[in-house]
Design an enzyme around this catalytic site. Structure first.
Site, PDB file in Angstrom:
ATOM      1  N   HIS A   1     -39.613  75.888  18.637  1.00 46.39           N
ATOM      2  CA  HIS A   1     -40.861  76.131  19.901  1.00 46.39           C
ATOM      3  C   HIS A   1     -40.269  75.287  20.844  1.00 46.39           C
ATOM      4  CE1 HIS A   1     -42.899  77.563  16.487  1.00 46.39           C
ATOM      5  NE2 HIS A   1     -43.801  78.361  17.282  1.00 46.39           N
TER       6      HIS A   1
ATOM      7  N   ASP B   1     -40.341  79.854  21.077  1.00 43.56           N
ATOM      8  CA  ASP B   1     -41.712  80.289  21.426  1.00 43.56           C
ATOM      9  C   ASP B   1     -42.658  79.202  22.219  1.00 43.56           C
ATOM     10  OD1 ASP B   1     -41.102  82.168  20.071  1.00 43.56           O
ATOM     11  OD2 ASP B   1     -42.766  82.485  18.607  1.00 43.56           O
TER      12      ASP B   1
HETATM   13 ZN   LIG Z   1     -46.681  81.230  19.934  1.00 47.00          ZN
END
Ligand SMILES: [Zn+2]
Length: 307
Positions: free
Chosen positions: A255, A111
């Protein structure tokens, strides 16, 4: 009379012949300068003209569109099958937290990119031949769209993580729609496939989010394993968390943006190696939906703010 020095001028500076010589020198200098300027201008024009036809590379955006076009064309058949698989899942659920668990497949998801760490994440994944799914923030595409191109060219999937990463559950429906559609527009500009997958920032969504997603034929992809890597807990902790929850059908949250991601990058080879030691195959989320669709009636996870 003193002897004439060989370095002495034969004429005094003020003599008429000296003035005449200086005048000629000035004219010559001016003419030479004008000629030099003309040569320079002509050379620029000629060089520019030939460069346009032979040497000037296409603009980055055009080159990126071309790269994506080649990658997508090569994968056309697979993409069409995966599209139908997502349609099938959408016919009975608007969200997924994992696959069905009947096949030994897991999906790594990233992400908050694209960002300065995304190239390294992509390089690491490429090195170990592991595909992944990226949920990208539209706002970041202004600077880092080359990584989106690279991700797609490498066979990864790019999903929607909104334009500006807000908590959607706090926004009225038109703003939620704008957040979701604007990110999709960035991908469209790059020539990337329309995103079929969406992940809500902070896991925040509500019934309005589902209406927007239904209208745009998007599946909300949540996760079954949260590494909390964005808190930078250390490489070992990220590896341990990724493996602890990794089961067949697992969707692992990592991430590639939103801060320093060196720990995530350092953890990746070990995560991939250990998952493979457990005979878990790494796939993209669309591939997981195709091979191992989720069961009907998956409950919404309690850890999310949505409802
Ligand atoms: Zn996010």
């Amino acid at each position: 009379m003193p002897a004439r020095s060989p370095f002495m001028q034969s004429d005094s500076p003020r003599s008429p012949s000296a003035q005449r010589r200086r005048q000629i020198q000035r004219r010559r200098a001016t003419a030479l300068a004008a000629l030099g300027l003309l040569v320079l201008v002509v050379s620029i024009i000629v060089d520019g003209g030939s460069g346009t036809s032979r040497r000037t590379p296409p603009s980055p955006r055009a080159a990126e569109r071309q790269r994506i076009h080649i990658a997508v064309s090569a994968a056309r058949h697979r993409l069409a099958i995966e599209d139908r698989a997502i349609d099938h899942v959408l016919s009975y659920t608007p969200f997924v937290t994992s696959g069905g668990g009947r096949k030994r497949e897991v999906a790594l998801t990233f992400d908050d990119g694209p960002g300065p760490y995304t190239p390294q994440v992509l390089k690491t994944l490429h090195k170990v031949h592991a595909p992944a799914t990226f949920f990208e923030v539209g706002f970041m595409e202004r600077w880092f769209h080359a990584s989106t191109t690279q991700a797609i060219a490498d066979g990864n999937v790019v999903g929607d993580h909104t334009e500006g990463h807000p908590k959607l559950g706090l926004l009225p429906r038109p703003q939620q729609r704008d957040q979701i559609v604007s990110q999709a527009e960035w991908l469209h500009k790059l020539g990337a496939p329309r995103p079929r997958l969406f992940r809500p920032p902070f896991g925040s969504f509500d019934a309005r989010t589902f209406r927007v997603l239904r209208h745009n034929r998007m599946l909300m992809v949540l996760w079954s394993v949260d590494t909390n890597d964005y808190r930078q807990p250390g490489v070992k902790v990220i590896v341990r968390r990724a493996l602890q929850g990794a089961k067949p059908g697992g969707i692992i949250l990592l991430h590639d943006g939103g801060g320093a991601r060196s720990q995530t990058i350092a953890a990746l080879p070990e995560i991939v190696k250990k998952l493979r030691e457990r005979h878990l195959k790494l796939v993209t989320v669309p591939q997981l939906m195709l091979d191992d669709p989720p069961p009907r009636g998956q409950p919404l996870p309690h850890y999310l703010s949505g409802g």
